[in-house]
Design a protein around this motif. Structure first.
Motif, short mmCIF file in Angstrom:
data_model
loop_
_atom_site.label_atom_id
_atom_site.label_comp_id
_atom_site.label_asym_id
_atom_site.label_seq_id
_atom_site.Cartn_x
_atom_site.Cartn_y
_atom_site.Cartn_z
N LYS A 40 31.03 37.09 30.89
CA LYS A 40 29.76 36.77 30.22
C LYS A 40 29.79 35.38 29.60
CE LYS A 40 28.35 41.50 29.26
NZ LYS A 40 28.14 42.54 28.23
N LEU A 41 30.92 35.01 29.00
CA LEU A 41 31.02 33.69 28.40
C LEU A 41 31.01 32.60 29.46
CD1 LEU A 41 31.21 32.02 25.84
CD2 LEU A 41 33.71 32.23 25.99
N ARG A 42 31.70 32.83 30.57
CA ARG A 42 31.68 31.87 31.68
C ARG A 42 30.25 31.67 32.19
NH1 ARG A 42 36.56 30.45 33.98
NH2 ARG A 42 38.32 31.77 33.40
N GLU A 43 29.51 32.77 32.32
CA GLU A 43 28.12 32.70 32.78
C GLU A 43 27.26 31.93 31.76
OE1 GLU A 43 27.18 36.82 33.38
OE2 GLU A 43 28.18 36.87 35.34
N LEU A 44 27.49 32.17 30.48
CA LEU A 44 26.76 31.45 29.45
C LEU A 44 27.05 29.96 29.53
CD1 LEU A 44 25.07 31.51 26.74
CD2 LEU A 44 27.30 31.58 25.61
N TYR A 45 28.31 29.59 29.66
CA TYR A 45 28.69 28.18 29.77
C TYR A 45 28.06 27.54 31.02
CZ TYR A 45 32.25 28.02 26.04
OH TYR A 45 32.91 28.00 24.83
N ALA A 46 28.08 28.26 32.14
CA ALA A 46 27.50 27.73 33.38
C ALA A 46 26.01 27.51 33.22
CB ALA A 46 27.79 28.67 34.54
N ARG A 47 25.34 28.47 32.62
CA ARG A 47 23.89 28.34 32.42
C ARG A 47 23.59 27.19 31.46
NH1 ARG A 47 19.34 27.29 33.65
NH2 ARG A 47 17.62 28.23 32.54
N ASN A 48 24.40 27.05 30.42
CA ASN A 48 24.20 25.95 29.48
C ASN A 48 24.37 24.60 30.17
OD1 ASN A 48 23.76 24.95 26.76
ND2 ASN A 48 25.91 24.36 26.81
N ARG A 49 25.36 24.48 31.04
CA ARG A 49 25.55 23.23 31.79
C ARG A 49 24.34 22.93 32.66
NH1 ARG A 49 30.74 24.68 32.12
NH2 ARG A 49 30.52 25.76 34.10
N GLU A 50 23.81 23.95 33.33
CA GLU A 50 22.61 23.76 34.15
C GLU A 50 21.45 23.25 33.30
OE1 GLU A 50 21.56 27.39 36.12
OE2 GLU A 50 23.49 27.53 37.15
N ILE A 51 21.27 23.86 32.16
CA ILE A 51 20.17 23.44 31.27
C ILE A 51 20.36 21.99 30.87
CG2 ILE A 51 19.21 23.74 28.95
CD1 ILE A 51 19.73 26.80 29.33
N GLN A 52 21.56 21.62 30.46
CA GLN A 52 21.81 20.25 29.99
C GLN A 52 21.61 19.23 31.10
OE1 GLN A 52 22.06 19.82 26.72
NE2 GLN A 52 21.98 22.05 26.62
N GLU A 53 21.93 19.60 32.33
CA GLU A 53 21.85 18.65 33.44
C GLU A 53 20.47 18.59 34.09
OE1 GLU A 53 25.01 19.59 36.16
OE2 GLU A 53 26.56 19.25 34.64
N TYR A 54 19.75 19.70 34.12
CA TYR A 54 18.54 19.75 34.95
C TYR A 54 17.26 20.13 34.22
CZ TYR A 54 22.16 19.76 38.51
OH TYR A 54 23.25 19.45 39.27
N SER A 55 17.34 20.44 32.95
CA SER A 55 16.17 20.93 32.25
C SER A 55 15.28 19.80 31.76
CB SER A 55 16.59 21.79 31.05
OG SER A 55 15.45 22.13 30.29
N GLY A 56 14.00 20.06 31.77
CA GLY A 56 13.06 19.11 31.20
C GLY A 56 12.99 19.23 29.69
#
Length: 112
Positions: A40-56
Motif C-alpha cells: 500500500k505504501l509503495r502504491e501511495l508513493y507511485a501515485r504521488n510521483r505520478e501526481i507530481q510529474e503529470y498533474s495540472g
C-alpha cells in the motif's frame, strides 16, 4: 582520483554507521514484515510521483491522495518508516549540498 574514491568509500562506511541510516534500515525491515502495508505504501508513493510529474493541480490531488490514505499514514509501522526515510534523505541532501558547495559547474550558462 583514487584518493577521492577511497574517501568516498570511507564516507559510505560512516553513513552506514549513522543513526539515521540504522533507523531507516530498522524501520524498513519492520515494514517489510507486513507485505500488505508495504504494498500500500509503495502504491501511495507511485501515485504521488505520478501526481507530481503529470498533474495540472498537484497540490489538490496530493491533498486528496493523503486524505484517502489517512489510515495507512497513521499506522505506526508506516509512520516510523516515513520518518526514518525522511531523516536519511535530509542527511544525504545536506551532505551532497556541502560536498558540492562552491563547485562551479555552469557550462551551459557560460555559452559553451
Amino acid at each position: 582520483m583514487d584518493e577521492l574514491m577511497e574517501e568516498c568509500r570511507k564516507l559510505n562506511s560512516m553513513l552506514k554507521s549513522s543513526r539515521e541510516y540504522k533507523s531507516y534500515i530498522s524501520a524498513k525491515n519492520h515494514l517489510r514484515r507486513n507485505e500488505d502495508l508495504e504494498k500500500k505504501l509503495r502504491e501511495l508513493y507511485a501515485r504521488n510521483r505520478e501526481i507530481q510529474e503529470y498533474s495540472g493541480n498537484p497540490y489538490e490531488e496530493t491533498k486528496k491522495l493523503y486524505e484517502e490514505n489517512d489510515e495507512l499514514l497513521h499506522n505506526s509501522l508506516v509512520n516510523d518508516y516515513i520518518v526514518a526515510e525522511s531523516a536519511l534523505r535530509r542527511l544525504l541532501k545536506t551532505m551532497l549540498d556541502m560536498t558540492a558547495a562552491d563547485i562551479m559547474f555552469n557550462f551551459l550558462d557560460e555559452g559553451i
